[in-house]
Design an enzyme around this catalytic site. Structure first.
Site, PDB file in Angstrom:
ATOM      1  N   LYS A 165       0.873  -1.185   0.000  1.00 19.28           N
ATOM      2  CA  LYS A 165       0.000   0.000   0.000  1.00 19.28           C
ATOM      3  C   LYS A 165       0.907   1.232   0.000  1.00 19.28           C
ATOM      4  O   LYS A 165       1.456   1.625   1.027  1.00 19.28           O
ATOM      5  CB  LYS A 165      -0.865  -0.027   1.282  1.00 19.28           C
ATOM      6  CG  LYS A 165      -2.251   0.579   1.152  1.00 19.28           C
ATOM      7  CD  LYS A 165      -2.282   2.007   0.697  1.00 19.28           C
ATOM      8  CE  LYS A 165      -2.110   2.988   1.832  1.00 19.28           C
ATOM      9  NZ  LYS A 165      -1.939   4.375   1.374  1.00 19.28           N
ATOM     10  N   GLU A 181       9.075   1.315  11.345  1.00 19.89           N
ATOM     11  CA  GLU A 181      10.164   2.255  11.067  1.00 19.89           C
ATOM     12  C   GLU A 181       9.547   3.634  11.118  1.00 19.89           C
ATOM     13  O   GLU A 181       8.869   4.058  10.182  1.00 19.89           O
ATOM     14  CB  GLU A 181      10.754   1.999   9.670  1.00 19.89           C
ATOM     15  CG  GLU A 181      11.227   0.585   9.421  1.00 19.89           C
ATOM     16  CD  GLU A 181      12.598   0.306  10.017  1.00 19.89           C
ATOM     17  OE1 GLU A 181      13.110   1.140  10.798  1.00 19.89           O
ATOM     18  OE2 GLU A 181      13.151  -0.755   9.714  1.00 19.89           O
ATOM     19  N   CYS A 235      13.666  10.140   7.208  1.00 18.60           N
ATOM     20  CA  CYS A 235      13.476   9.732   8.608  1.00 18.60           C
ATOM     21  C   CYS A 235      14.771   9.850   9.381  1.00 18.60           C
ATOM     22  O   CYS A 235      14.773  10.201  10.552  1.00 18.60           O
ATOM     23  CB  CYS A 235      12.939   8.324   8.664  1.00 18.60           C
ATOM     24  SG  CYS A 235      13.893   7.189   7.671  1.00 18.60           S
ATOM     25  N   GLU A 274      10.137  16.250  15.230  1.00 19.85           N
ATOM     26  CA  GLU A 274      10.513  15.990  13.844  1.00 19.85           C
ATOM     27  C   GLU A 274       9.798  16.982  12.940  1.00 19.85           C
ATOM     28  O   GLU A 274       8.563  17.051  12.943  1.00 19.85           O
ATOM     29  CB  GLU A 274      10.122  14.560  13.475  1.00 19.85           C
ATOM     30  CG  GLU A 274      10.603  14.183  12.094  1.00 19.85           C
ATOM     31  CD  GLU A 274      10.207  12.772  11.712  1.00 19.85           C
ATOM     32  OE1 GLU A 274       9.029  12.439  11.856  1.00 19.85           O
ATOM     33  OE2 GLU A 274      11.084  12.028  11.254  1.00 19.85           O
TER      34      GLU A 274
HETATM   35  P1  NAD Z   1       2.074   8.501   7.550  1.00 19.69           P
HETATM   36  O1  NAD Z   1       2.214   7.713   8.784  1.00 19.69           O
HETATM   37  O2  NAD Z   1       1.017   9.520   7.493  1.00 19.69           O
HETATM   38  O3  NAD Z   1       1.796   7.544   6.291  1.00 19.69           O
HETATM   39  C1  NAD Z   1       2.590   6.423   6.008  1.00 19.69           C
HETATM   40  C2  NAD Z   1       1.742   5.381   5.319  1.00 19.69           C
HETATM   41  O4  NAD Z   1       0.707   4.967   6.211  1.00 19.69           O
HETATM   42  C3  NAD Z   1       1.043   5.844   4.047  1.00 19.69           C
HETATM   43  O5  NAD Z   1       1.024   4.793   3.108  1.00 19.69           O
HETATM   44  C4  NAD Z   1      -0.368   6.124   4.525  1.00 19.69           C
HETATM   45  O6  NAD Z   1      -1.322   5.996   3.502  1.00 19.69           O
HETATM   46  C5  NAD Z   1      -0.546   5.047   5.561  1.00 19.69           C
HETATM   47  N1  NAD Z   1      -1.578   5.331   6.571  1.00 19.69           N
HETATM   48  C6  NAD Z   1      -1.999   6.539   7.023  1.00 19.69           C
HETATM   49  N2  NAD Z   1      -2.986   6.381   7.944  1.00 19.69           N
HETATM   50  C7  NAD Z   1      -3.166   5.041   8.080  1.00 19.69           C
HETATM   51  C8  NAD Z   1      -4.014   4.243   8.893  1.00 19.69           C
HETATM   52  N3  NAD Z   1      -4.889   4.791   9.742  1.00 19.69           N
HETATM   53  N4  NAD Z   1      -3.914   2.897   8.798  1.00 19.69           N
HETATM   54  C9  NAD Z   1      -3.027   2.336   7.956  1.00 19.69           C
HETATM   55  N5  NAD Z   1      -2.206   3.035   7.146  1.00 19.69           N
HETATM   56  C10 NAD Z   1      -2.268   4.375   7.216  1.00 19.69           C
HETATM   57  O7  NAD Z   1       3.510   9.068   7.314  1.00 19.69           O
HETATM   58  P2  NAD Z   1       3.994  10.039   6.159  1.00 19.69           P
HETATM   59  O8  NAD Z   1       3.519  11.405   6.470  1.00 19.69           O
HETATM   60  O9  NAD Z   1       3.610   9.460   4.850  1.00 19.69           O
HETATM   61  O10 NAD Z   1       5.584   9.894   6.319  1.00 19.69           O
HETATM   62  C11 NAD Z   1       6.297  10.703   7.158  1.00 19.69           C
HETATM   63  C12 NAD Z   1       6.720   9.974   8.412  1.00 19.69           C
HETATM   64  O11 NAD Z   1       7.331   8.725   8.113  1.00 19.69           O
HETATM   65  C13 NAD Z   1       7.766  10.720   9.192  1.00 19.69           C
HETATM   66  O12 NAD Z   1       7.468  10.686  10.558  1.00 19.69           O
HETATM   67  C14 NAD Z   1       9.050   9.962   8.913  1.00 19.69           C
HETATM   68  O13 NAD Z   1      10.057  10.110   9.842  1.00 19.69           O
HETATM   69  C15 NAD Z   1       8.567   8.580   8.794  1.00 19.69           C
HETATM   70  N6  NAD Z   1       9.499   7.773   8.012  1.00 19.69           N
HETATM   71  C16 NAD Z   1      10.256   6.854   8.662  1.00 19.69           C
HETATM   72  C17 NAD Z   1      11.178   6.079   7.964  1.00 19.69           C
HETATM   73  C18 NAD Z   1      12.010   5.037   8.665  1.00 19.69           C
HETATM   74  O14 NAD Z   1      12.555   4.171   8.004  1.00 19.69           O
HETATM   75  N7  NAD Z   1      12.158   5.066   9.962  1.00 19.69           N
HETATM   76  C19 NAD Z   1      11.310   6.245   6.588  1.00 19.69           C
HETATM   77  C20 NAD Z   1      10.523   7.203   5.955  1.00 19.69           C
HETATM   78  C21 NAD Z   1       9.602   7.948   6.693  1.00 19.69           C
END
Ligand code: NAD
Length: 484
Positions: free
Chosen positions: A178, A253, A287, A386
């Protein structure tokens, strides 16, 4: 405009491209200029259920029948195709994420490398024979979980798909991917590549759509036996709660507020490019971004001056012009980052440098001026939260103990960097820093896909990348046979 040579508004289930069950679509926007890019399918719980069933069908059918070596060969073919298409993939990522072309190409090469690494490793993960009681032979087997879910964010789609889907397929799982609703194009292109490489139908399924709809349905699906989630702490918490109801293991992650610590004895000239790049790469939406730079007081001014000079030289522009810094992903993210910059100004923080935003940037593009803040109190929100934008806080420290306390003094623990010529100090800190990766006299080791990666505290748990991921994407079974 449709930047792909096929319909982007379809889901990929059981080896077939088709409309989502609702028939509804969502728009993708180019963050470089705000233009409409493409439509993606708004996947529903019904689509997710079909994808999980297709994945289970693949496990029970042709995918499950392959040997580990055969699985590895398919991944190798996928790797070669990704490399062939690296320029095109970089272009898609530039349009979709606003990622400068060089960075997108590097992500495509990393994706190819993950597939190559995990393709090669597929038949090299072994169980053990276990010395046990007389009259028995005991051993362990590494088996796939079954259907695995991969919920990825928009900032590094290709790299995150490579490290999670690549490792899961190598171990014989069948995947439902997804992608984030903001950035789906390379995930869809990846599915095309898998098809071309001959990955059996159903081994990889892609359902685009909203997180709270398709993502939530996937996380809660009882047929999913492992969830790999990369994203925010807030959503990670929801995912873990959903998985708990099915007793499904989860790899999380999450975010970070990672420090690079610079001691006075360090090679400052060598450190400077790493200090800045780790803050502005991908417009700070990384991240493991080094959003905190901790500097020993005696060299504080010199480091800030060196970083400031580099900030002023940064070229900001549309992703296809391959700038140093492109736009952030969306208007919403632009507002978040600008909110933090307003807070910095309101709190009287010292802005040591800000990159120039050219007057001819597209008006509807999501640009933020990369900003270097100096002398930030470690307890300030700018040094604790962050931001996920091109903003770094430089913080002075007095001695090693002070540096360690500041470095460990946030809820996060993903990555840390240490710059020093004192080997004993480097080792002491490597052991005491609360995080999943420590880099000494470098930062990120060029993305090293061989290096296990993941967090502690609110940065998550579980490890991806390297060989370690193969253990996470498999289950250990113990067999004890009584024969005498
Ligand atoms: P997000 O959590 O909003 O979304 C991530 C994914 O989760 C997307 O595919 C989104 O559609 C899905 N999602 C959102 N709500 C959901 C729900 N209720 N149930 C299931 N899935 C859901 O994050 P973002 O804004 O897309 O990304 C930014 C964040 O991700 C930052 O905090 C960043 O640090 C983190 N990040 C971490 C890593 C790592 O490896 N540690 C890598 C990249 C990003």
């Amino acid at each position: 405009m449709n930047p792909l040579d096929f319909d982007t508004s379809q889901v990929f289930i059981g080896g077939v491209w088709r409309r989502g069950a609702s028939g509804q679509t969502l728009p993708l926007v180019d963050p470089s200029d705000g233009s409409s890019l493409a439509e993606i399918a708004r996947g529903t719980p019904e689509d997710v259920d079909a994808a999980v069933q297709a994945a289970q069908g693949a496990l029970d059918g042709s995918w499950g029948a392959l040997t580990a070596t055969e699985r590895g060969r398919v991944l190798m073919k996928m790797s070669a195709l990704v490399l062939d298409q690296a320029d095109e993939l970089a272009r898609l990522e530039a349009l979709d994420v606003g990622k400068p072309l060089r960075q997108g190409r590097a992500d495509a090469v990393a994706l190819a490398r993950y597939l190559e690494f995990y393709g090669g490793a597929a038949d090299k993960v072994m169980g053990q024979t276990i010395p046990f009681a007389h009259g028995y032979t005991a051993f362990s087997l590494r088996e796939p979980h079954g259907v695995t879910a991969h919920i990825v964010p928009w900032n590094y789609p290709m790299q995150i798909i490579g490290r999670s889907v690549g490792a899961a397929l190598a171990m014989g799982n069948a995947c439902v991917l997804k992608p984030a609703e903001e950035a789906c194009l390379t995930a869809l292109a990846f599915a095309r590549i898998a098809q071309l490489a001959g990955l059996p139908a159903g081994a990889l399924n892609v359902v685009t759509g909203l997180g709270e709809e398709a993502g939530a349905a996937l996380a809660a699906h009882p047929g999913v036996r492992h969830i790999s989630f990369t994203g925010s702490v807030a959503v990670g918490t929801l995912i873990q709660a959903a998985a708990a109801r099915n007793a499904a293991p989860v790899t999380l992650e999450l975010g970070g507020k990672s420090p690079q610590i610079v001691f006075a004895d360090a090679d400052l000239e060598a450190a400077l490019p790493f200090l800045v790049n780790a803050g502005i790469q991908n417009a700070g939406q990384t991240c493991s971004a080094a959003s905190r730079i901790l500097v020993e007081r005696s060299v504080f001014d010199a480091v800030v001056a060196g970083m400031a000079e580099r900030y002023r030289a940064l070229r900001v522009g549309p992703a296809l012009t391959d700038p140093d810094v492109g736009p952030v992903i969306s208007k919403r993210q632009q507002e978040v980052v600008e909110g933090y910059l307003a807070l910095a100004r309101d709190s009287g923080l010292h802005i040591a440098a800000q990159a120039h935003l050219p007057a001819d940037l597209p008006a509807l593009g999501c640009y933020v001026a990369p900003t270097l803040l100096a002398d930030v109190n470690p307890a300030h929100r700018l040094a604790q939260e962050e931001i996920f934008g091109p903003v770094q806080a430089v913080i002075p420290f007095d001695d090693e103990a002070d540096a360690l306390a500041i470095a460990n003094g946030t809820p996060y623990g993903l990555v840390a960097g240490v710059w020093t010529r004192d080997g004993s100090r480097a080792l002491r800190l490597a052991k005491k820093l609360q995080c999943g990766q420590v880099f000494v006299n470098n930062y990120g080791a060029g993305g090293g896909i061989e290096l296990p990666f993941g967090g502690v505290k609110h940065s998550g748990h579980g490890r991806e990348k390297g060989f370690e991921a193969l253990y996470g994407f498999s289950v250990l079974k113990t067999v004890a046979i009584k024969h005498d």
